[in-house]
Design an enzyme around this catalytic site. Structure first.
Site, PDB file in Angstrom:
ATOM      1  N   CYS A 180      -8.496  -4.853 -11.420  1.00  0.00           N
ATOM      2  CA  CYS A 180      -8.265  -3.571 -10.743  1.00  0.00           C
ATOM      3  C   CYS A 180      -7.009  -3.592  -9.894  1.00  0.00           C
ATOM      4  CB  CYS A 180      -9.473  -3.168  -9.904  1.00  0.00           C
ATOM      5  SG  CYS A 180      -9.802  -4.321  -8.571  1.00  0.00           S
ATOM      6  N   HIS A 207       0.834  -1.205   0.000  1.00  0.00           N
ATOM      7  CA  HIS A 207       0.000   0.000   0.000  1.00  0.00           C
ATOM      8  C   HIS A 207       0.869   1.256   0.000  1.00  0.00           C
ATOM      9  CE1 HIS A 207      -3.202  -2.892   0.970  1.00  0.00           C
ATOM     10  NE2 HIS A 207      -3.849  -2.104   0.143  1.00  0.00           N
TER      11      HIS A 207
HETATM   12  C1  PEP Z   1      -5.849  -6.095  -5.117  1.00  0.00           C
HETATM   13  O1  PEP Z   1      -5.674  -6.818  -4.131  1.00  0.00           O
HETATM   14  O2  PEP Z   1      -5.375  -6.344  -6.249  1.00  0.00           O
HETATM   15  C2  PEP Z   1      -6.651  -4.867  -4.989  1.00  0.00           C
HETATM   16  C3  PEP Z   1      -6.981  -4.173  -6.057  1.00  0.00           C
HETATM   17  O3  PEP Z   1      -7.015  -4.442  -3.750  1.00  0.00           O
HETATM   18  P1  PEP Z   1      -6.007  -3.744  -2.701  1.00  0.00           P
HETATM   19  O4  PEP Z   1      -4.728  -3.445  -3.438  1.00  0.00           O
HETATM   20  O5  PEP Z   1      -6.671  -2.528  -2.182  1.00  0.00           O
HETATM   21  O6  PEP Z   1      -5.849  -4.828  -1.686  1.00  0.00           O
END
Ligand code: PEP
Ligand code: MG
Length: 557
Positions: free
Chosen positions: A482, A183
């Protein structure tokens, strides 16, 4: 040096090496003078640290705010102050007293393990700040102003470090640790600053040294000549011009439409999404609204936040992900039950939502209210869905709340392998390649050392995407991606070749992906996808796909 390029572009400037080590004050360090004065000195340092963290948190907002506020509370902890004072009473100098008093808390946190164990680093940061103040050393931290934009070099960057920065101050990021889907990397990318992570030896770069960073190739060059810089910038500007020449909605060279959508979380993400021509939102990470709270935001506050996003995309689709809390995004008001030894495998995402039905009901009600009177097409999806039964439960909850398009994320291998049973109950699916890679390879997405296993080019990951996309298309349902994989122009073409119908990414990646698609036919994409799946390693998959995507080289991609 070579790391992993995670945010494209060329950055050049003097290195600012983030000070992370404040030396331990020597054991037995004493003070001259009055105990009360020494106590006042210690107290003032801790207060100053708490105040600075608090105000930095306010400035940063969002996710960073909760982290900084929690740190400020550590600095102001009364129990800790008592410990410091009693050490000073025994003749220990203020810096050493702080060091020893913190040590006790540190051991407790580490002993507790799991999420609390992970907070020991935050505690160390608070301790180091206070000691640095008392001993006149430079404070660990990132300057938020600079005469010339600098290249920020660090072992790793916390969201707290990056959140207060802007493109005007930082020319590029280089970190020794950190995976491309952490993140932290996602937040850095949202700023649109070139970045390289998992770069061994980065912290040996001398402070002030001139550094050239290529956020696409992952190359980090020390003391580049003026020609090197000019050449790299020229190549990047040609690439940029070629990329910018493609406009309009996403489509392949032969006109096959692929919706290009933006991932958003904070209000500040909306402007770049619009500026880069997002056709809508493919992932709205709503948890960012909840993260810095002692209590859940009210229904009215949620409604206003959701409405702002929906109103930004009249006629476009907006996919809102329900609260994805837990693991690396813990919420103070939604504790997972028990101390979880492995939070990433714990009660997170939809699992936590099921344990707290009121929180879910309020979020779904706020969404249903927010869309009224807007022209956006609202779609709602749940994170961390493992089974068809969970998917059905979520879809029913959405229907009850009056939401007529309910989908699920595919980010757990169990869901990908049985995608057929999920797509028959959900209205659409969206593949989260970040977590899907993490869970497929049992490789923590936050660990720089495991970056290779996080590579979304791994053929097995492409197999899971292919299986999911086929199941969706057999049932007439849309299948988006995504995760960060969608932001790689070459991989985006491969994903389309695998049958993915929309791509959602950080807004800054949209122009290059748009141009890559416009330079390739659907047939090219399908051949590239087949070749990539037939490979046995991530590197071979990329090379094999490349041979079928000749249009990308003309763009300098
Ligand atoms: C993912 O896990 O690919 C996703 C889009 O969600 P996040 O990155 O917020 O966990
Ligand atoms: Mg995820």
């Amino acid at each position: 040096m070579k790391g992993v390029g995670v945010s494209p572009g060329i950055g050049h400037g003097p290195a600012y090496v983030l000070a992370t080590v404040v030396p331990e004050p020597p054991e037995g360090l004493t003070y001259d003078g009055d105990a009360d004065d020494e106590k006042a000195r210690a107290q003032a340092a801790l207060q100053q640290v708490a105040g600075a963290l608090e105000s930095r948190g306010h400035q940063a907002g969002g996710e960073a705010r909760s982290i900084l506020q929690a740190q400020a509370l550590m600095a102001a902890d009364p129990g800790l102050a008592v410990g410091v004072k009693s050490l000073i009473d025994r003749g220990v100098a203020a810096p050493r007293a702080i060091y020893e008093a913190f040590e006790k808390y540190r051991e407790m946190l580490i002993g507790a393990g799991g999420y609390l164990g992970g907070r020991a680093a935050d505690l160390d940061d608070v301790r180091d700040r206070a000691i640095a103040l008392l001993t006149g050393q430079p404070l660990p931290g990132v300057p938020s102003e600079a005469a010339e934009p600098y290249v920020l070099v660090a072992r790793d960057l916390a969201p707290a470090d990056t959140a207060v920065l802007s493109k005007d101050v930082v020319a590029a990021f280089v970190t020794e640790e950190g995976g491309p889907t952490s993140h932290t990397a996602i937040l850095a990318r949202a700023l649109g600053v070139p970045a390289v992570v998992a770069c061994p030896g980065a912290t040996t770069i001398p402070p002030g040294a001139s550094v050239l960073v290529d956020g696409t190739s992952g190359e980090v060059r020390l003391a580049p000549s003026e020609d090197d810089v000019a050449e790299a910038e020229h190549a990047a500007s040609i690439r940029q011009a070629a990329v910018d020449a493609t406009r309009g909605p996403g489509r392949t060279r032969d006109g096959f439409p692929v919706a290009l959508l933006a991932n958003v979380g904070r209000p500040a993400d909306l402007d770049p999404a619009l500026a880069n021509g997002a056709e809508g939102v493919g992932l709205y990470r709503t948890e960012l609204l909840f993260l810095d709270r002692a209590e859940a935001p009210s229904l009215e506050e949620q409604e206003a936040a959701y409405r702002a996003v929906l109103e930004s995309f009249p006629g476009g689709k907006v996919v809102v992900r329900t609260l994805d809390a837990g693991a690396d995004k813990p919420l103070r008001f939604l504790p997972a039950s028990g101390g979880e030894p492995n939070p990433a495998l714990g009660e997170r995402g939809l699992r936590l939502f099921r344990a707290f039905p009121d929180v879910m009901a309020s979020q779904l009600a706020a969404l249903a209210a927010a869309v009224v009177g807007t022209e956006a097409e609202l779609q709602v999806m749940a994170p961390m869905v493992a089974t068809a039964e969970e998917a059905r439960w979520f879809v029913n909850a959405c229907r009850t709340a009056g939401l007529d398009s309910a989908g699920v994320m595919i980010e757990i291998p169990a869901a990908a392998l049985r995608a057929e049973s999920l797509v028959t109950v959900a209205d659409f699916v969206s593949i989260g390649t970040n977590d899907l890679a993490q869970y497929t390879f049992a490789a923590d997405r936050q660990l720089g050392a495991l970056t290779a296993l996080q590579d979304p080019w791994q053929p097995v990951l492409l197999d899971l995407v292919a299986g999911t996309a086929t199941a969706a298309s057999d049932n007439g349902k849309p299948c988006g991606v995504c995760g960060e994989a969608a932001a790689d122009p070459e991989l985006a073409c491969v994903l389309v070749g695998l049958g993915v119908t929309s791509l959602s990414m950080n807004a800054h990646a949209l122009p290059a992906v748009r141009a890559a698609l416009a330079a390739s036919t659907l047939g090219d994409c399908q051949l590239a996808a087949q070749a990539a799946r037939a490979a046995t390693t991530a590197a071979h998959a990329r090379a094999a796909a490349r041979a079928y995507l000749p249009g990308l080289a003309d763009l300098g991609l």
